[in-house]
Design a protein around this motif. Structure first.
Motif, PDB file in Angstrom:
ATOM      1  N   GLU A 141       0.824  -1.209   0.000  1.00 20.23           N
ATOM      2  CA  GLU A 141       0.000   0.000   0.000  1.00 20.23           C
ATOM      3  C   GLU A 141       0.856   1.257   0.000  1.00 20.23           C
ATOM      4  OE1 GLU A 141      -2.612  -0.258   3.303  1.00 20.23           O
ATOM      5  OE2 GLU A 141      -3.879  -1.800   2.398  1.00 20.23           O
ATOM      6  N   GLY A 142       2.106   1.140   0.208  1.00 18.83           N
ATOM      7  CA  GLY A 142       2.972   2.309   0.269  1.00 18.83           C
ATOM      8  C   GLY A 142       2.859   3.007   1.610  1.00 18.83           C
ATOM      9  N   ALA A 143       3.726   3.977   1.834  1.00 17.37           N
ATOM     10  CA  ALA A 143       3.762   4.671   3.124  1.00 17.37           C
ATOM     11  C   ALA A 143       2.560   5.605   3.285  1.00 17.37           C
ATOM     12  CB  ALA A 143       5.061   5.456   3.251  1.00 17.37           C
ATOM     13  N   ILE A 144       1.976   5.590   4.477  1.00 16.20           N
ATOM     14  CA  ILE A 144       0.922   6.533   4.861  1.00 16.20           C
ATOM     15  C   ILE A 144       1.525   7.462   5.905  1.00 16.20           C
ATOM     16  CG2 ILE A 144      -1.384   6.771   5.853  1.00 16.20           C
ATOM     17  CD1 ILE A 144      -1.933   3.885   4.917  1.00 16.20           C
ATOM     18  N   ILE A 145       1.561   8.769   5.596  1.00 18.08           N
ATOM     19  CA  ILE A 145       2.362   9.700   6.395  1.00 18.08           C
ATOM     20  C   ILE A 145       1.492  10.819   6.965  1.00 18.08           C
ATOM     21  CG2 ILE A 145       4.393  11.191   6.380  1.00 18.08           C
ATOM     22  CD1 ILE A 145       5.265   9.728   3.800  1.00 18.08           C
ATOM     23  N   LYS A 146       1.684  11.107   8.259  1.00 15.28           N
ATOM     24  CA  LYS A 146       1.125  12.286   8.915  1.00 15.28           C
ATOM     25  C   LYS A 146       2.282  13.059   9.533  1.00 15.28           C
ATOM     26  CE  LYS A 146      -3.336  10.159  10.065  1.00 15.28           C
ATOM     27  NZ  LYS A 146      -4.256   9.796  11.190  1.00 15.28           N
ATOM     28  N   PHE A 147       2.344  14.370   9.245  1.00 16.82           N
ATOM     29  CA  PHE A 147       3.449  15.205   9.708  1.00 16.82           C
ATOM     30  C   PHE A 147       2.886  16.594   9.990  1.00 16.82           C
ATOM     31  CE2 PHE A 147       7.740  17.257   8.437  1.00 16.82           C
ATOM     32  CZ  PHE A 147       8.191  17.168   9.750  1.00 16.82           C
ATOM     33  N   SER A 148       2.939  17.016  11.271  1.00 23.05           N
ATOM     34  CA  SER A 148       2.294  18.278  11.632  1.00 23.05           C
ATOM     35  C   SER A 148       2.994  18.921  12.825  1.00 23.05           C
ATOM     36  CB  SER A 148       0.823  18.039  11.964  1.00 23.05           C
ATOM     37  OG  SER A 148       0.707  17.183  13.103  1.00 23.05           O
ATOM     38  N   SER A 149       2.555  20.189  13.105  1.00 21.60           N
ATOM     39  CA  SER A 149       3.041  20.932  14.272  1.00 21.60           C
ATOM     40  C   SER A 149       1.831  21.502  15.003  1.00 21.60           C
ATOM     41  CB  SER A 149       3.980  22.060  13.834  1.00 21.60           C
ATOM     42  OG  SER A 149       4.301  22.892  14.933  1.00 21.60           O
ATOM     43  N   TYR A 170      11.209  22.037   8.593  1.00 18.69           N
ATOM     44  CA  TYR A 170      11.615  20.708   9.051  1.00 18.69           C
ATOM     45  C   TYR A 170      11.286  19.689   7.945  1.00 18.69           C
ATOM     46  CZ  TYR A 170      11.871  23.086  13.510  1.00 18.69           C
ATOM     47  OH  TYR A 170      12.192  23.962  14.509  1.00 18.69           O
ATOM     48  N   LYS A 171      12.213  18.685   7.764  1.00 12.74           N
ATOM     49  CA  LYS A 171      12.045  17.701   6.690  1.00 12.74           C
ATOM     50  C   LYS A 171      11.919  16.294   7.266  1.00 12.74           C
ATOM     51  CE  LYS A 171      15.467  16.594   3.829  1.00 12.74           C
ATOM     52  NZ  LYS A 171      16.413  16.661   2.691  1.00 12.74           N
ATOM     53  N   LEU A 172      10.867  15.596   6.831  1.00 10.66           N
ATOM     54  CA  LEU A 172      10.663  14.198   7.199  1.00 10.66           C
ATOM     55  C   LEU A 172      10.942  13.359   5.957  1.00 10.66           C
ATOM     56  CD1 LEU A 172       9.643  12.536   9.706  1.00 10.66           C
ATOM     57  CD2 LEU A 172       7.456  12.405   8.523  1.00 10.66           C
ATOM     58  N   GLU A 173      11.949  12.479   6.042  1.00 13.61           N
ATOM     59  CA  GLU A 173      12.329  11.609   4.932  1.00 13.61           C
ATOM     60  C   GLU A 173      11.797  10.202   5.195  1.00 13.61           C
ATOM     61  OE1 GLU A 173      16.606  12.289   3.643  1.00 13.61           O
ATOM     62  OE2 GLU A 173      16.587  13.272   5.617  1.00 13.61           O
ATOM     63  N   GLY A 229      10.311   3.718  -2.992  1.00 14.44           N
ATOM     64  CA  GLY A 229      11.375   4.702  -3.030  1.00 14.44           C
ATOM     65  C   GLY A 229      11.336   5.645  -1.846  1.00 14.44           C
ATOM     66  N   ASN A 230      11.778   6.892  -2.047  1.00 17.38           N
ATOM     67  CA  ASN A 230      11.881   7.879  -0.973  1.00 17.38           C
ATOM     68  C   ASN A 230      10.895   9.022  -1.191  1.00 17.38           C
ATOM     69  OD1 ASN A 230      14.100   6.584   0.355  1.00 17.38           O
ATOM     70  ND2 ASN A 230      15.431   7.370  -1.249  1.00 17.38           N
ATOM     71  N   GLN A 231      10.353   9.506  -0.078  1.00 20.16           N
ATOM     72  CA  GLN A 231       9.488  10.670  -0.096  1.00 20.16           C
ATOM     73  C   GLN A 231      10.006  11.677   0.925  1.00 20.16           C
ATOM     74  OE1 GLN A 231       5.128   9.963  -0.186  1.00 20.16           O
ATOM     75  NE2 GLN A 231       5.648   7.789   0.057  1.00 20.16           N
ATOM     76  N   ASP A 232       9.973  12.973   0.575  1.00 21.91           N
ATOM     77  CA  ASP A 232      10.380  14.036   1.487  1.00 21.91           C
ATOM     78  C   ASP A 232       9.186  14.950   1.736  1.00 21.91           C
ATOM     79  OD1 ASP A 232      12.903  12.983   1.413  1.00 21.91           O
ATOM     80  OD2 ASP A 232      13.715  14.470   0.032  1.00 21.91           O
ATOM     81  N   LEU A 233       8.828  15.124   3.010  1.00 20.02           N
ATOM     82  CA  LEU A 233       7.751  16.031   3.387  1.00 20.02           C
ATOM     83  C   LEU A 233       8.347  17.208   4.156  1.00 20.02           C
ATOM     84  CD1 LEU A 233       6.221  13.219   2.985  1.00 20.02           C
ATOM     85  CD2 LEU A 233       4.424  14.252   4.370  1.00 20.02           C
ATOM     86  N   LEU A 234       7.926  18.448   3.810  1.00 22.72           N
ATOM     87  CA  LEU A 234       8.443  19.663   4.438  1.00 22.72           C
ATOM     88  C   LEU A 234       7.367  20.300   5.303  1.00 22.72           C
ATOM     89  CD1 LEU A 234      10.355  21.210   1.403  1.00 22.72           C
ATOM     90  CD2 LEU A 234      11.241  19.697   3.187  1.00 22.72           C
ATOM     91  N   LEU A 235       7.766  20.773   6.476  1.00 22.70           N
ATOM     92  CA  LEU A 235       6.858  21.436   7.413  1.00 22.70           C
ATOM     93  C   LEU A 235       7.498  22.750   7.835  1.00 22.70           C
ATOM     94  CD1 LEU A 235       4.298  21.313   9.220  1.00 22.70           C
ATOM     95  CD2 LEU A 235       5.705  20.179  10.948  1.00 22.70           C
TER      96      LEU A 235
END
Length: 548
Positions: free
Chosen positions: A379-387, A435-438, A444-450
């Motif tokens: 299913e691939g990565a499921i990502i939550k990234f917050s402040s 802030y970067k979450l890799e 592969g790779n995903q980069d999320l920016l906050l």
């Protein structure tokens, strides 16, 4: 050891001195002059004879001592009898086989094969592609069987491979035969150089790999001549003690004439065999070789998939296959469902779960090869990234949170972290910060920016009319006598305050800092300040009264 003439004398008197009952009761062959027919080799002499039932056999006696040869032949005889292979002649070791000059010696007997060498058969039938292809198929089947049994002939060359009038193959001469019980024995036979890997002369111990190189040379020559009969004539194999290759060709294969001629055939099977030969010659020892038919099967069976992993319910993959020289092919999934039975093809698949696909091909010689491949469904990565705060004042703390599922690895600003967690920036920030979450997953790779931004401090601007000065008053206040006494100074200045008189006076202002007194100690300074404060309060009261 007995001499050949003394052995011959004993065979002449077979009824008394030949102790092997099978040979004793046989009729030994004689020439036109009634002399015993005998074939003498480096270690033994062979007498052909006909058994009581009409079968042809060969009676063999040693005239030279080969290290531990009696034990070896006993082991070889037992292994061949148990194997019961059509291409291995019936072979028996007899510990007490013959009496020569009063001493008992062991002998062997082997079923006699009426046939011609494989080299002569190839040359005589070079114009028949069908016969040579059938012979190649039989030879390949024979090598596979030898490998399955962990057998090796040890001196595989055209003179030890016979073909009878029914086109059947037979291996003869078992002096250097190998079976597993002989593993680690000394390798005392180097074979004909034209059939041997250059490192064979340095080989010390026997093993099932003794024939690997020779098998390839024979099979490649056979296939090449079936495609171009003129090769047999050009390289004069009828007059030579070899097939197409000479030992000198192995020194620099690509510069040899036979290499160029084989490449000019433009045949995929021949090209694959040459590639295997090139790889063989790069090996420093025969112990590094693998059976050529296994390598060839891997090259001839193409079984591929264009993706190793797909997204569940979204992606699909293409499975493709092609098998050279196959009779039948079956492609299945891991639930044993048949997907295809075509020898060559491709198919699109979209499984809901990870699946292993297998292909099994039956080749023309009856052998089978198989391969498997695995398709992962994810299913691939499921990502939550917050402040908890996206805008903050300088120095105000805030907390970053993340929660990642189906990930191989997670990094926050380059540092490895758990798949879920939080981090509080206690000291806050002084400027906008990203802030970067890799996240690494199956795709592969995903980069999320906050980004957390700084809020500006509000600036309030007010317009006030300037005050109008109408008059000013001067108030004088002296220092108390007690304070002057404590100062021990002849004179202290008087406190004088000049206050501008405005329409609205700020009566909450504190005592102005215009007093600059140098006094000897802190106690005196404190008392003088108290006196000044009293004076200032008195001044403010007078101002209030004046404003009323």
């Amino acid at each position: 050891m007995p001499t050949v003439p003394s052995i011959r004398t004993s065979v002449e008197n077979q009824s008394v001195l030949v102790l092997d009952e099978h040979a004793k009761n046989g009729i030994f062959r004689r020439d036109a002059r009634d002399r015993l027919i005998a074939y003498t080799g480096g270690f033994s002499v062979v007498f052909p004879y006909e058994a009581a039932n009409g079968e042809k056999w060969a009676f063999r006696c040693w005239h030279s001592d080969v290290n531990n040869s009696q034990r070896r032949y006993e082991i070889i005889s037992d292994a061949i009898q148990k194997a019961q292979l059509d291409f291995l002649c019936e072979f028996e070791y007899t510990e007490k086989g013959i009496n020569v000059e009063g001493r008992i010696y062991p002998t062997t007997r082997m079923r006699w094969v009426d046939g011609i060498t494989i080299k002569d058969y190839i040359y005589q039938n070079r114009q028949s592609k069908q016969l040579l292809e059938k012979l190649a198929e039989n030879f390949l089947s024979m090598t596979r069987t030898m490998h399955r049994m962990s057998f090796a002939h040890g001196d595989l060359q055209h003179g030890n491979i016979l073909v009878n009038n029914k086109h059947q193959l037979f291996l003869v001469d078992y002096d250097s035969f190998y079976c597993q019980e002989l593993y680690g024995e000394a390798d005392n036979v180097t074979g004909l150089p034209d059939y041997q890997h250059p490192s064979r002369v340095k080989n010390r111990k026997v093993s099932e790999k003794l024939d690997y190189f020779s098998e390839l040379i024979i099979y490649l020559s056979l296939i090449a001549i079936s495609l171009d009969p003129n090769l047999a004539v050009k390289y004069r194999i009828n007059d030579a003690d070899r097939l197409l290759f000479e030992a000198k060709d192995y020194e620099d294969l690509k510069k040899s004439n036979i290499y160029k001629d084989l490449r000019n055939l433009n045949d995929n099977n021949v090209d694959n065999l040459i590639k295997i030969l090139e790889d063989y010659l790069l090996k420093p020892s025969i112990d590094d070789l693998s059976p050529f038919e296994e390598l060839l099967s891997q090259m001839e069976l193409v079984f591929e998939i264009d993706k190793n992993v797909i997204r569940k319910g979204i992606d699909s993959a293409v499975v493709s296959w092609s098998v050279h020289d196959a009779r039948s092919v079956v492609l299945k999934d891991d639930n044993d469902n048949v997907i295809s039975e075509d020898i060559k093809g491709c198919i699109k698949v979209s499984p809901d779960q990870s699946t292993e696909y297998s292909i099994k091909a039956t080749l023309r010689d009856g052998s089978s090869i198989s391969k498997m491949l695995f398709l992962k469904v994810s299913e691939g990565a499921i990502i939550k990234f917050s402040s908890d705060k996206l805008y903050v004042f300088p120095g105000i703390p805030f907390t970053i949170k993340w929660d990642v599922k189906n990930a191989k690895s997670v990094k926050l600003d380059g540092d490895s972290v758990d798949s879920s967690g939080s981090f509080t920036i206690i000291g806050g920030i002084e400027e906008d910060t990203t802030y970067k979450l890799e996240v690494e997953d199956d795709f592969g790779n995903q980069d999320l920016l906050l980004k957390v931004s700084i809020l500006p401090i509000p600036v309030v601007k007010m317009h006030v009319n300037p005050p109008v000065f109408k008059s000013s008053i001067i108030l004088n206040h002296g220092i108390s006598a007690s304070a002057m006494a404590l100062s021990k100074t002849p004179e202290l200045p008087k406190l004088q305050v000049k206050i501008p008189f405005v329409e609205t006076a700020n009566l909450n202002m504190e005592l102005p800092h215009f007093v600059n007194l140098k006094l000897p100690n802190e106690t005196l300074w404190h008392r003088i300040k108290c006196s000044f404060n009293d004076a200032w309060n008195s001044i403010k009261n007078k101002i209030k009264n004046k404003l009323k």
